[in-house]
Design an enzyme around this catalytic site. Structure first.
Site, PDB file in Angstrom:
ATOM      1  N   ARG A  70      71.593  45.904  75.842  1.00 29.41           N
ATOM      2  CA  ARG A  70      70.715  44.788  76.211  1.00 29.41           C
ATOM      3  C   ARG A  70      69.026  45.311  76.243  1.00 29.41           C
ATOM      4  NH1 ARG A  70      71.020  42.472  81.805  1.00 29.41           N
ATOM      5  NH2 ARG A  70      69.033  41.855  81.066  1.00 29.41           N
ATOM      6  N   ASP A 103      63.029  50.437  87.760  1.00 28.40           N
ATOM      7  CA  ASP A 103      64.067  50.818  86.576  1.00 28.40           C
ATOM      8  C   ASP A 103      64.457  52.258  85.925  1.00 28.40           C
ATOM      9  OD1 ASP A 103      62.452  47.684  84.797  1.00 28.40           O
ATOM     10  OD2 ASP A 103      64.032  48.100  86.297  1.00 28.40           O
ATOM     11  N   ARG A 118      68.100  37.130  92.831  1.00 25.43           N
ATOM     12  CA  ARG A 118      66.828  37.073  91.928  1.00 25.43           C
ATOM     13  C   ARG A 118      66.176  35.898  92.096  1.00 25.43           C
ATOM     14  NH1 ARG A 118      67.425  41.096  87.775  1.00 25.43           N
ATOM     15  NH2 ARG A 118      65.278  40.766  87.683  1.00 25.43           N
ATOM     16  N   PRO A 119      65.319  35.499  93.136  1.00 30.42           N
ATOM     17  CA  PRO A 119      64.831  34.383  93.592  1.00 30.42           C
ATOM     18  C   PRO A 119      63.617  34.187  92.639  1.00 30.42           C
ATOM     19  CG  PRO A 119      64.111  36.074  95.305  1.00 30.42           C
ATOM     20  CD  PRO A 119      65.262  36.422  94.266  1.00 30.42           C
ATOM     21  N   CYS A 175      72.303  38.633  89.840  1.00 33.34           N
ATOM     22  CA  CYS A 175      72.951  39.690  89.114  1.00 33.34           C
ATOM     23  C   CYS A 175      73.316  40.729  89.905  1.00 33.34           C
ATOM     24  CB  CYS A 175      72.041  39.865  88.046  1.00 33.34           C
ATOM     25  SG  CYS A 175      70.596  40.692  88.488  1.00 33.34           S
ATOM     26  N   LYS A 198      60.650  46.216  75.815  1.00 37.11           N
ATOM     27  CA  LYS A 198      61.778  44.752  76.118  1.00 37.11           C
ATOM     28  C   LYS A 198      60.947  43.861  76.999  1.00 37.11           C
ATOM     29  CE  LYS A 198      65.011  44.955  79.017  1.00 37.11           C
ATOM     30  NZ  LYS A 198      64.897  44.025  80.241  1.00 37.11           N
ATOM     31  N   ASN A 199      60.452  44.608  78.090  1.00 32.44           N
ATOM     32  CA  ASN A 199      59.898  43.878  79.321  1.00 32.44           C
ATOM     33  C   ASN A 199      58.490  43.430  78.948  1.00 32.44           C
ATOM     34  OD1 ASN A 199      62.366  44.249  80.542  1.00 32.44           O
ATOM     35  ND2 ASN A 199      61.614  45.609  81.878  1.00 32.44           N
TER      36      ASN A 199
END
Ligand code: EPZ
Length: 419
Positions: free
Chosen positions: A398, A306, A120-121, A115, A22-23
């Site tokens: 997701r 993760d 999440r800057p 989130c 996904k990433n």
């Protein structure tokens, strides 16, 4: 909204095929905006996050087709505004900023909210764009970047919590069409960054050093279409290795890159599991009692953030005291309260979870929150005595392709129920 019901205590055995990353797929799909020609991306996982990215590309004017895992994109013309109603669904949408700025010299994207894993800057992304000569305007919940032209520059992406993965991707995608040479220092070294650089080089970019902390990009006039197969998802792979550890007799994962998983396999061996395999596959089996472990998440090649929640699930029933320190997203412990509802004994001390192993966990109704915390609850349910019901399963969908079907094929008693 679906829910997943798991009847624990059924040992897992057999092999499972790991999906594309996904990433890696998300920034690579964004990179197709950098050319008017056709790009073909293979092994794109069937995940809601990838669907959102395809919606954004279509909204920006690209022709997008998907046939099972193969996505074809032709962005002959693009508009430069990615609207809130799509961007709000997925924070990673921010990675369309770089290619739009690189190609059209302007882009407007709704600011990603925070989130559950924390704030999440995108200050490092914006610092990089400004170094390339772009002006940045933040207004009305949108960020707009624009420049008459982009000039290569030397940019450091070091932030308070180390470097930035999507920030490195964004600056690389803006710099490939800049005038002159860009050096990204303190770049992210993740395999997904390397995969993106490999795809960009297939498109005619001139990028060297991806996978190291210093990436050098020599700007070119234009990029052409290319074909590319996305690398294996190392986080899905690690999650299934932990499924094999927590509830397996012997589980094998196929179509993986073992070299992308070293920090995870090292941690599992330290917990007294046998992990072995040939190129492309890894197997895991228990080797006696699960040992406790002190762990700290780090940027690649360190232990990945993760995989932190999944390790907490495993260590919940390891003998003795373990500690897990989260140095990337210090608030990323949404899984702890739910694991405690299943009988785990975990105390949070700032960004460290102190875990005292218990003999077993008890099934319970639990609430999924973020993608990886939800995966941790699935893992805990495999081990727990009794039934675990996981609500808000869309969080899992997701990032995990058919997780219930894949675990079912390994012998788990797991079902998805529509509610
Ligand atoms: C990527 O997110 C991944 N997402 C995340 O995976 C992963 O957890 C993260 O990298 C770290 O490895 C995708 O690739 C789509 P960062 P990214 O920018 O790039 C701070 C999953 O579960 N930071 O590397 O958004 C930030 O707050 C997801 O698949 C700044 O301070 O993460 C964090 O503390 C979750 N300023 C740290 O850096 C910035 O401008 C690392 O964030 C950017 C980031």
């Amino acid at each position: 909204m679906d829910k997943i019901i798991i009847h624990g205590g059924h040992p897992l055995a057999g092999s499972v095929k790991i999906s594309g990353s996904k990433n890696s797929a998300l920034p690579i799909l964004a990179a197709t905006l950098l050319t008017k020609e056709t790009c073909v991306i293979q092994r794109v996982p069937d995940l809601s996050d990838c669907h959102y990215m395809l919606q954004i590309l279509a909204h920006l004017g690209a022709d997008v087709e998907r046939a099972s895992g193969i996505v074809t994109v032709k962005a002959e013309k693009v508009n430069c505004v990615a609207p809130y109603e799509i961007v709000r669904k997925m924070r990673a949408s921010i990675c369309v900023l770089g290619p739009l700025l690189g190609r059209e010299k302007e882009a407007t994207v709704s600011l990603p909210g925070g989130c559950v894993i924390g704030d999440r800057p995108i200050d490092l992304h914006l610092r990089g764009f400004q170094a390339l000569g772009a002006a940045v305007r933040v207004h009305g919940g949108n960020v707009k970047v624009f420049a008459p032209s982009l000039q290569g520059a030397t940019i450091s992406l070091k932030g308070k919590f180390g470097t930035t993965v999507l920030g490195t991707d964004n600056i690389m995608m803006a710099a490939v069409l800049a005038d002159g040479t860009t050096a990204i220092e303190d770049a992210a070294c993740e395999p997904e960054v390397v995969d993106l650089a490999n795809f960009l080089n297939k498109m005619g970019a001139k990028i060297e050093g991806a996978g190291t902390a210093r990436i050098v990009i020599e700007g070119v006039k234009e990029l052409h279409g290319a074909e590319h197969e996305v690398i294996a998802d190392r986080i899905e792979a690690g999650t299934f290795l932990i499924a094999g550890a927590i509830a397996g007799k012997e589980v094998t994962i196929n179509r993986v890159r073992p070299d992308h998983l070293s920090a995870v396999t090292d941690a599992l061996r330290a917990c007294n599991f046998s992990v072995y395999g040939t190129n492309g596959s890894l197997s895991i089996c228990a080797n006696g009692t699960t040992k406790s472990l002190d762990l700290k998440t780090q940027p690649y090649p360190g232990f990945p953030t993760d995989m932190q929640a999944q390790m907490c699930a495993l260590l919940s029933t390891a003998a003795g005291e373990s500690s897990v320190t989260e140095s990337i997203f210090p608030q990323r412990f949404m899984h702890v309260s739910e694991l405690k509802r299943m009988g785990a004994t975990i105390e949070l001390d700032g960004a460290t979870a102190k875990i005292r192993g218990v003999d077993t966990l008890s099934g319970a109704p639990v609430m999924a929150s973020d993608l990886r915390a939800s995966a941790a609850l699935v893992l805990a349910g495999l081990l727990a005595e009794g039934t675990t019901e996981i609500n808000r399963v869309y969080h899992i969908d997701r990032g995990y392709e058919m997780i219930d079907e894949k675990l079912g094929e390994l012998g788990a008693r797991i079902e998805r129920v529509k509610v």
